[in-house]
Design a protein around this motif. Sequence first.
Motif, PDB file in Angstrom:
ATOM      1  N   VAL A  68      18.185  -6.010   5.415  1.00 39.04           N
ATOM      2  CA  VAL A  68      18.327  -3.729   5.452  1.00 39.04           C
ATOM      3  C   VAL A  68      17.270  -3.733   4.482  1.00 39.04           C
ATOM      4  O   VAL A  68      16.456  -2.810   5.506  1.00 39.04           O
ATOM      5  CB  VAL A  68      19.441  -3.401   4.536  1.00 39.04           C
ATOM      6  CG1 VAL A  68      19.583  -2.196   4.297  1.00 39.04           C
ATOM      7  CG2 VAL A  68      20.863  -3.906   5.326  1.00 39.04           C
ATOM      8  N   ASN A  69      16.358  -4.267   3.627  1.00 38.15           N
ATOM      9  CA  ASN A  69      15.017  -3.573   3.352  1.00 38.15           C
ATOM     10  C   ASN A  69      14.136  -3.758   4.244  1.00 38.15           C
ATOM     11  O   ASN A  69      12.887  -2.342   4.350  1.00 38.15           O
ATOM     12  CB  ASN A  69      14.884  -4.822   1.770  1.00 38.15           C
ATOM     13  CG  ASN A  69      16.112  -3.567   1.479  1.00 38.15           C
ATOM     14  OD1 ASN A  69      16.115  -2.985   1.128  1.00 38.15           O
ATOM     15  ND2 ASN A  69      15.458  -4.819  -0.616  1.00 38.15           N
ATOM     16  N   SER A  80      14.375  -1.405   6.811  1.00 40.63           N
ATOM     17  CA  SER A  80      14.040  -0.504   6.990  1.00 40.63           C
ATOM     18  C   SER A  80      12.245   0.365   6.214  1.00 40.63           C
ATOM     19  O   SER A  80      12.017   1.129   6.790  1.00 40.63           O
ATOM     20  CB  SER A  80      14.806   0.040   4.443  1.00 40.63           C
ATOM     21  OG  SER A  80      14.166   1.374   4.293  1.00 40.63           O
ATOM     22  N   ASP A  81      12.026  -0.882   5.931  1.00 42.10           N
ATOM     23  CA  ASP A  81      10.251   0.014   6.153  1.00 42.10           C
ATOM     24  C   ASP A  81      10.318  -0.890   7.317  1.00 42.10           C
ATOM     25  O   ASP A  81       9.359   0.311   7.664  1.00 42.10           O
ATOM     26  CB  ASP A  81       9.889  -2.340   5.759  1.00 42.10           C
ATOM     27  CG  ASP A  81      10.067  -2.301   3.939  1.00 42.10           C
ATOM     28  OD1 ASP A  81      10.363  -0.757   3.001  1.00 42.10           O
ATOM     29  OD2 ASP A  81       9.998  -3.244   3.549  1.00 42.10           O
ATOM     30  N   MET A 129      11.206   0.835  10.298  1.00 47.17           N
ATOM     31  CA  MET A 129      11.694   2.344  10.443  1.00 47.17           C
ATOM     32  C   MET A 129      10.850   3.112   9.865  1.00 47.17           C
ATOM     33  O   MET A 129      10.396   4.224  10.449  1.00 47.17           O
ATOM     34  CB  MET A 129      13.437   2.632   9.734  1.00 47.17           C
ATOM     35  CG  MET A 129      14.234   1.637  10.712  1.00 47.17           C
ATOM     36  SD  MET A 129      13.556   1.981  12.873  1.00 47.17           S
ATOM     37  CE  MET A 129      13.980   3.741  13.019  1.00 47.17           C
ATOM     38  N   PHE A 130      10.540   3.289   8.130  1.00 45.23           N
ATOM     39  CA  PHE A 130       9.712   4.270   8.560  1.00 45.23           C
ATOM     40  C   PHE A 130       8.203   4.223   8.133  1.00 45.23           C
ATOM     41  O   PHE A 130       7.733   4.867   8.583  1.00 45.23           O
ATOM     42  CB  PHE A 130       9.694   3.725   6.202  1.00 45.23           C
ATOM     43  CG  PHE A 130      10.759   4.668   5.837  1.00 45.23           C
ATOM     44  CD1 PHE A 130      11.093   5.972   5.550  1.00 45.23           C
ATOM     45  CD2 PHE A 130      11.266   3.739   4.506  1.00 45.23           C
ATOM     46  CE1 PHE A 130      12.001   7.032   5.216  1.00 45.23           C
ATOM     47  CE2 PHE A 130      13.177   4.982   4.091  1.00 45.23           C
ATOM     48  CZ  PHE A 130      13.131   6.681   4.658  1.00 45.23           C
ATOM     49  N   LYS A 149       8.859   8.517   3.359  1.00 40.65           N
ATOM     50  CA  LYS A 149       9.379   7.534   2.569  1.00 40.65           C
ATOM     51  C   LYS A 149       9.364   8.172   0.924  1.00 40.65           C
ATOM     52  O   LYS A 149       9.346   7.871  -0.205  1.00 40.65           O
ATOM     53  CB  LYS A 149       8.894   6.247   2.624  1.00 40.65           C
ATOM     54  CG  LYS A 149       9.469   4.858   2.287  1.00 40.65           C
ATOM     55  CD  LYS A 149       8.680   4.127   2.470  1.00 40.65           C
ATOM     56  CE  LYS A 149       9.443   2.460   1.366  1.00 40.65           C
ATOM     57  NZ  LYS A 149       9.002   1.487   1.904  1.00 40.65           N
ATOM     58  N   ASN A 153      11.573   8.693  -2.141  1.00 41.17           N
ATOM     59  CA  ASN A 153      11.733   7.641  -4.117  1.00 41.17           C
ATOM     60  C   ASN A 153      10.785   8.912  -4.297  1.00 41.17           C
ATOM     61  O   ASN A 153      11.711   8.447  -5.866  1.00 41.17           O
ATOM     62  CB  ASN A 153      10.116   6.819  -3.887  1.00 41.17           C
ATOM     63  CG  ASN A 153      10.639   5.900  -2.566  1.00 41.17           C
ATOM     64  OD1 ASN A 153      11.440   5.243  -2.423  1.00 41.17           O
ATOM     65  ND2 ASN A 153       9.285   5.132  -2.156  1.00 41.17           N
TER      66      ASN A 153
END
Length: 100
Positions: free
Chosen positions: A37-38, A41-42, A44-45, A92, A96
């Motif tokens: 998932v991480n 996510s990276d 997609m960002f 992102k 954060n």
Amino acid sequence: MKLNKCKKILFILYTALVLTANLTMPVFAANDPVAVVNNFSDFMFGLIRAIGMILLGLGIVQVGLSLKSHDPSQRANGFMTVAGGIIITFAKEILNIIVG
């Protein structure tokens, strides 16, 4: 007519450069589902950052053209596109900061 063709070619080259620079990161699948998932996510960002940079470049071109033609509405649209590109590029980091 030739200027429009040149701008289109430059825009296509700029878009290809941004996408190549931001999407060349490897996405490795692991046994750990959280790592998968991480990694996604990276990825997609990175894609969102590429779109933001494209918008940022387009906004800068719009502002430059509006300064040349003295068109206030195009200038306003250019500055709004630049602001939107900056926000999308740094989405992102903004998330954060909000999350903590």
